[in-house]
Design a protein around this motif. Structure first.
Motif, PDB file in Angstrom:
ATOM      1  N   ILE A 140       0.838  -1.206   0.000  1.00  0.00           N
ATOM      2  CA  ILE A 140       0.000   0.000   0.000  1.00  0.00           C
ATOM      3  C   ILE A 140       0.869   1.251   0.000  1.00  0.00           C
ATOM      4  N   ILE A 141       1.870   1.285   0.875  1.00  0.00           N
ATOM      5  CA  ILE A 141       2.726   2.466   0.967  1.00  0.00           C
ATOM      6  C   ILE A 141       3.552   2.629  -0.308  1.00  0.00           C
ATOM      7  N   ALA A 142       4.056   1.525  -0.849  1.00  0.00           N
ATOM      8  CA  ALA A 142       4.855   1.608  -2.070  1.00  0.00           C
ATOM      9  C   ALA A 142       4.020   2.148  -3.237  1.00  0.00           C
ATOM     10  N   LYS A 143       2.783   1.681  -3.357  1.00  0.00           N
ATOM     11  CA  LYS A 143       1.916   2.187  -4.425  1.00  0.00           C
ATOM     12  C   LYS A 143       1.641   3.673  -4.246  1.00  0.00           C
ATOM     13  N   ARG A 144       1.411   4.089  -3.002  1.00  0.00           N
ATOM     14  CA  ARG A 144       1.116   5.501  -2.747  1.00  0.00           C
ATOM     15  C   ARG A 144       2.330   6.375  -3.039  1.00  0.00           C
ATOM     16  N   LEU A 145       3.511   5.905  -2.678  1.00  0.00           N
ATOM     17  CA  LEU A 145       4.720   6.664  -2.970  1.00  0.00           C
ATOM     18  C   LEU A 145       5.012   6.686  -4.466  1.00  0.00           C
ATOM     19  N   GLU A 146       4.622   5.635  -5.156  1.00  0.00           N
ATOM     20  CA  GLU A 146       4.806   5.580  -6.609  1.00  0.00           C
ATOM     21  C   GLU A 146       3.957   6.653  -7.295  1.00  0.00           C
ATOM     22  N   LYS A 147       2.747   6.856  -6.775  1.00  0.00           N
ATOM     23  CA  LYS A 147       1.885   7.917  -7.301  1.00  0.00           C
ATOM     24  C   LYS A 147       2.499   9.281  -7.037  1.00  0.00           C
ATOM     25  N   GLY A 148       3.236   9.383  -5.947  1.00  0.00           N
ATOM     26  CA  GLY A 148       3.917  10.622  -5.614  1.00  0.00           C
ATOM     27  C   GLY A 148       3.242  11.379  -4.494  1.00  0.00           C
ATOM     28  N   LEU A 149       4.064  12.118  -3.782  1.00  0.00           N
ATOM     29  CA  LEU A 149       3.576  13.020  -2.746  1.00  0.00           C
ATOM     30  C   LEU A 149       3.813  14.441  -3.246  1.00  0.00           C
ATOM     31  N   ARG A 150       3.065  15.373  -2.719  1.00  0.00           N
ATOM     32  CA  ARG A 150       3.208  16.758  -3.161  1.00  0.00           C
ATOM     33  C   ARG A 150       4.422  17.439  -2.544  1.00  0.00           C
ATOM     34  N   ASP A 151       5.096  16.761  -1.660  1.00  0.00           N
ATOM     35  CA  ASP A 151       6.240  17.355  -0.978  1.00  0.00           C
ATOM     36  C   ASP A 151       7.461  17.348  -1.901  1.00  0.00           C
ATOM     37  N   ALA A 204      10.026  14.536   4.688  1.00  0.00           N
ATOM     38  CA  ALA A 204       8.793  14.414   3.904  1.00  0.00           C
ATOM     39  C   ALA A 204       7.963  13.217   4.369  1.00  0.00           C
ATOM     40  N   LEU A 205       8.610  12.087   4.662  1.00  0.00           N
ATOM     41  CA  LEU A 205       7.888  10.915   5.149  1.00  0.00           C
ATOM     42  C   LEU A 205       7.293  11.176   6.528  1.00  0.00           C
ATOM     43  N   LYS A 206       8.036  11.871   7.363  1.00  0.00           N
ATOM     44  CA  LYS A 206       7.509  12.195   8.703  1.00  0.00           C
ATOM     45  C   LYS A 206       6.284  13.096   8.574  1.00  0.00           C
ATOM     46  N   ALA A 207       6.335  14.055   7.646  1.00  0.00           N
ATOM     47  CA  ALA A 207       5.201  14.955   7.446  1.00  0.00           C
ATOM     48  C   ALA A 207       4.004  14.222   6.829  1.00  0.00           C
ATOM     49  N   ALA A 208       4.266  13.212   6.023  1.00  0.00           N
ATOM     50  CA  ALA A 208       3.193  12.492   5.329  1.00  0.00           C
ATOM     51  C   ALA A 208       2.720  11.257   6.078  1.00  0.00           C
ATOM     52  N   THR A 209       3.218  11.023   7.288  1.00  0.00           N
ATOM     53  CA  THR A 209       2.860   9.822   8.038  1.00  0.00           C
ATOM     54  C   THR A 209       1.353   9.714   8.250  1.00  0.00           C
ATOM     55  N   GLY A 210       0.703  10.798   8.608  1.00  0.00           N
ATOM     56  CA  GLY A 210      -0.749  10.771   8.834  1.00  0.00           C
ATOM     57  C   GLY A 210      -1.514  10.419   7.576  1.00  0.00           C
ATOM     58  N   MET A 211      -1.122  11.025   6.452  1.00  0.00           N
ATOM     59  CA  MET A 211      -1.789  10.737   5.184  1.00  0.00           C
ATOM     60  C   MET A 211      -1.567   9.278   4.775  1.00  0.00           C
ATOM     61  N   ARG A 251      -0.920   6.781   6.797  1.00  0.00           N
ATOM     62  CA  ARG A 251      -1.668   5.928   7.714  1.00  0.00           C
ATOM     63  C   ARG A 251      -3.137   5.868   7.306  1.00  0.00           C
ATOM     64  N   THR A 252      -3.680   7.000   6.878  1.00  0.00           N
ATOM     65  CA  THR A 252      -5.062   7.028   6.396  1.00  0.00           C
ATOM     66  C   THR A 252      -5.213   6.131   5.174  1.00  0.00           C
ATOM     67  N   GLU A 253      -4.253   6.204   4.264  1.00  0.00           N
ATOM     68  CA  GLU A 253      -4.261   5.372   3.063  1.00  0.00           C
ATOM     69  C   GLU A 253      -4.191   3.886   3.434  1.00  0.00           C
ATOM     70  N   VAL A 254      -3.354   3.553   4.400  1.00  0.00           N
ATOM     71  CA  VAL A 254      -3.239   2.163   4.861  1.00  0.00           C
ATOM     72  C   VAL A 254      -4.564   1.723   5.485  1.00  0.00           C
ATOM     73  N   GLY A 255      -5.171   2.592   6.310  1.00  0.00           N
ATOM     74  CA  GLY A 255      -6.437   2.259   6.969  1.00  0.00           C
ATOM     75  C   GLY A 255      -7.562   2.011   5.977  1.00  0.00           C
ATOM     76  N   LEU A 307      -8.379  -1.772  13.698  1.00  0.00           N
ATOM     77  CA  LEU A 307      -7.505  -0.647  14.026  1.00  0.00           C
ATOM     78  C   LEU A 307      -6.386  -0.543  12.999  1.00  0.00           C
ATOM     79  N   THR A 308      -6.014   0.674  12.678  1.00  0.00           N
ATOM     80  CA  THR A 308      -4.899   0.909  11.757  1.00  0.00           C
ATOM     81  C   THR A 308      -3.631   1.078  12.585  1.00  0.00           C
ATOM     82  N   PRO A 309      -2.571   0.343  12.252  1.00  0.00           N
ATOM     83  CA  PRO A 309      -1.350   0.445  13.053  1.00  0.00           C
ATOM     84  C   PRO A 309      -0.673   1.815  12.904  1.00  0.00           C
ATOM     85  N   GLN A 310       0.021   2.227  13.957  1.00  0.00           N
ATOM     86  CA  GLN A 310       0.847   3.432  13.907  1.00  0.00           C
ATOM     87  C   GLN A 310       2.027   3.147  12.975  1.00  0.00           C
TER      88      GLN A 310
END
Length: 153
Positions: free
Chosen positions: A17-28, A67-74, A76-80, A87-90
């Motif tokens: 999930i995280i790899a796919k989301r990072l592949e799409k790109g973050l705005r940071d 950038a990853l620290k700033a995007a952790t919440g987003m 986590r939402t994507e993982v959830g 429960l979604t893990p921290q």
């Protein structure tokens, strides 16, 4: 003790999930070329350690970590959204030390190989301190032409 199979499956799913989301790109704009190398989930499925590597300089690594620290919440939402757990893990992002360790091991192997070559060169030029064969051999008594071996009669 064996690893929890459910935790292992959850870790694999989180990594995808995280790899796919990072592949799409973050705005940071600080985000560099990040690869998710491993995810480990605790037995209670409440905490996920996400290991990553960054291709580039130390500045790019630091920028990507921020950038990853700033995007952790987003993330986590994507993982959830993509998990079927209650429960979604921290998420905790940890820079993976594998590339640095691999470079260090390669350097150690290169040094060992050079020392082996030097030792082989010294061994090729070495001479024995005493005789070439230091073991005592039994004396051979000369056989006279008239004497016969008792077994030959």
């Amino acid at each position: 003790m064996a690893e929890n199979p459910r935790a292992r499956k959850l870790a694999e799913r989180i990594q995808q999930i995280i790899a796919k989301r990072l592949e799409k790109g973050l705005r940071d704009p600080r985000m560099g070329f990040v690869t998710i190398t491993d995810v480990r989930v605790t037995g209670d499925l409440q905490h996920a350690s996400v290991f990553y590597t960054v291709y580039g300089t130390d500045e790019e690594r630091a920028g990507s970590a921020a950038a990853l620290k700033a995007a952790t919440g987003m993330l986590r939402t994507e993982v959830g959204r993509n998990l079927t757990t209650r429960l979604t893990p921290q998420l905790e992002f940890i820079l993976d030390g594998i590339p640095e360790n691999a470079n260090h091991i390669n350097e150690l192997l290169r040094t060992a190989s050079e020392r082996d070559r030097e030792a082989a060169q010294l061994a090729a030029q070495a001479e024995y301190a005493g005789e070439a064969d230091p073991y005592v051999k039994p004396r051979e008594e000369p056989v006279e032409p008239g004497d016969q071996d008792p077994g030959e009669r």
